[in-house]
Write a protein that holds these residues in place. Sequence first.
Motif, PDB file in Angstrom:
ATOM      1  N   GLU A  46      24.964  12.980  -4.068  1.00 27.44           N
ATOM      2  CA  GLU A  46      26.517  12.718  -4.396  1.00 27.44           C
ATOM      3  C   GLU A  46      26.685  11.274  -5.015  1.00 27.44           C
ATOM      4  N   ILE A  47      27.645  11.107  -5.804  1.00 29.49           N
ATOM      5  CA  ILE A  47      27.969   9.447  -6.145  1.00 29.49           C
ATOM      6  C   ILE A  47      28.837   9.151  -4.978  1.00 29.49           C
ATOM      7  N   VAL A  48      28.260   8.099  -4.222  1.00 26.86           N
ATOM      8  CA  VAL A  48      29.263   7.583  -3.035  1.00 26.86           C
ATOM      9  C   VAL A  48      29.750   6.336  -3.651  1.00 26.86           C
ATOM     10  N   LEU A  49      31.055   6.388  -3.356  1.00 27.46           N
ATOM     11  CA  LEU A  49      31.878   5.125  -3.723  1.00 27.46           C
ATOM     12  C   LEU A  49      31.904   4.078  -2.517  1.00 27.46           C
ATOM     13  N   HIS A  50      31.630   2.762  -3.036  1.00 32.78           N
ATOM     14  CA  HIS A  50      31.427   1.841  -2.033  1.00 32.78           C
ATOM     15  C   HIS A  50      32.325   0.504  -2.622  1.00 32.78           C
ATOM     16  N   PRO A  51      33.753   0.732  -1.873  1.00 35.55           N
ATOM     17  CA  PRO A  51      34.724  -0.150  -2.603  1.00 35.55           C
ATOM     18  C   PRO A  51      34.486  -1.633  -1.772  1.00 35.55           C
ATOM     19  N   LEU A  52      35.031  -2.546  -2.564  1.00 34.71           N
ATOM     20  CA  LEU A  52      34.736  -4.107  -2.095  1.00 34.71           C
ATOM     21  C   LEU A  52      35.287  -4.333  -0.711  1.00 34.71           C
ATOM     22  N   ASP A  53      36.191  -3.862  -0.292  1.00 35.09           N
ATOM     23  CA  ASP A  53      36.826  -3.900   1.192  1.00 35.09           C
ATOM     24  C   ASP A  53      36.240  -3.143   2.190  1.00 35.09           C
ATOM     25  N   ASP A  54      35.093  -2.446   1.880  1.00 38.45           N
ATOM     26  CA  ASP A  54      34.419  -1.466   2.482  1.00 38.45           C
ATOM     27  C   ASP A  54      34.224  -2.030   4.180  1.00 38.45           C
ATOM     28  N   VAL A  55      34.446  -1.223   5.161  1.00 33.27           N
ATOM     29  CA  VAL A  55      34.278  -1.876   6.695  1.00 33.27           C
ATOM     30  C   VAL A  55      33.207  -1.199   7.257  1.00 33.27           C
ATOM     31  N   LEU A  56      32.387  -0.511   6.672  1.00 31.42           N
ATOM     32  CA  LEU A  56      31.218   0.303   7.431  1.00 31.42           C
ATOM     33  C   LEU A  56      30.236  -0.734   7.660  1.00 31.42           C
ATOM     34  N   GLY A  57      29.925  -1.697   6.661  1.00 36.29           N
ATOM     35  CA  GLY A  57      28.715  -2.436   7.000  1.00 36.29           C
ATOM     36  C   GLY A  57      27.366  -1.772   6.628  1.00 36.29           C
ATOM     37  N   TRP A  58      27.146  -1.153   5.886  1.00 36.12           N
ATOM     38  CA  TRP A  58      25.844  -0.026   5.335  1.00 36.12           C
ATOM     39  C   TRP A  58      24.774  -1.301   5.168  1.00 36.12           C
ATOM     40  N   GLU A  59      23.389  -0.967   5.975  1.00 45.66           N
ATOM     41  CA  GLU A  59      22.225  -1.647   5.527  1.00 45.66           C
ATOM     42  C   GLU A  59      21.720  -0.882   4.314  1.00 45.66           C
ATOM     43  N   ARG A  60      21.874   0.291   4.187  1.00 45.94           N
ATOM     44  CA  ARG A  60      21.292   1.065   2.807  1.00 45.94           C
ATOM     45  C   ARG A  60      22.387   2.138   2.635  1.00 45.94           C
ATOM     46  N   LEU A  61      23.060   1.974   1.312  1.00 41.68           N
ATOM     47  CA  LEU A  61      23.901   3.038   1.004  1.00 41.68           C
ATOM     48  C   LEU A  61      23.416   4.239   0.907  1.00 41.68           C
ATOM     49  N   PRO A  62      24.162   5.383   1.183  1.00 41.53           N
ATOM     50  CA  PRO A  62      23.734   6.695   0.882  1.00 41.53           C
ATOM     51  C   PRO A  62      24.037   7.223  -0.458  1.00 41.53           C
ATOM     52  N   GLY A  63      23.456   8.354  -0.955  1.00 38.50           N
ATOM     53  CA  GLY A  63      23.758   8.880  -2.208  1.00 38.50           C
ATOM     54  C   GLY A  63      23.417   8.189  -3.256  1.00 38.50           C
TER      55      GLY A  63
END
Length: 259
Positions: free
Chosen positions: A103-120
């Motif tokens: 999937e194309i996973v959207l990553h907004p600039l105000d994301d609050v999850l703090g990914w170490e590695r983005l999925p998708g």
Amino acid sequence: MTGSEAPPSFRLAYVPGVTPDKWVRIWNERLPDVPLALTQVPAAGAAGVLLDGGADAGLVRLPVDRTLLSAIPLYTETTVVLIPRDHLVTAADEVTVADLADEIVLHPLDDVLGWERLPGRPALERPATTADAVELVAAGIGVLLVPLSLARLYHRKDLTYRTVTDAPASGVALSWPEDAHTDLVEDFIGIVRGRTVNSTRGRQPEPARSKDGKQTAGKQTAGKQTGGARRGTGGSHRGASGGKGKGRSGGRGGKPRRH
């Protein structure tokens, strides 16, 4: 009160997704003479508002800079993936990050999850805000991972969500400047921690006073500590004496009973 004195008030900042309604209601019941002003602030700007004096305390997302801010963690949210209602992912009750690999996973600039590695797969551009990303999900551009409260905040009839069991989670905390732990902040801490009005850890109400202005409780008991403290002064001492009646020394008049 002189003209230069302002009545006390309490300013509470909160980030999108957090609902302080219950705590505000309790505040208004306990401190009706102290207005509580609510201000919603972006998650990324919450610390700045507190440090600049724009609010007395805030319901913020973790982490915070503990060298400048005190924080009491309150709860951790479930992470969900926001998807169109006709998406294949809706066939399952919950999914994993691996299930979103294509999937194309959207990553907004105000994301609050703090990914170490983005999925998708990444989108060509990052949306400016979570609200913008939700619009892209509705347009079929991609999917979005957010805390459950944000999925509910941006609810749309054409979108739904599923729990992502192994995604990072977002914690919510009550925070305030390290050097500004005021009595009103302590009052709000007591509310969010579920303390009762008479909790010894919070501020205590002033003793009741008689019509002539004298204290009606506290002084009486204090005056009997040396002589008759164990002779039962009524129900107000049940907790201290360990029971009802049995804490009294002897029987009537303090004399032991004959058998």
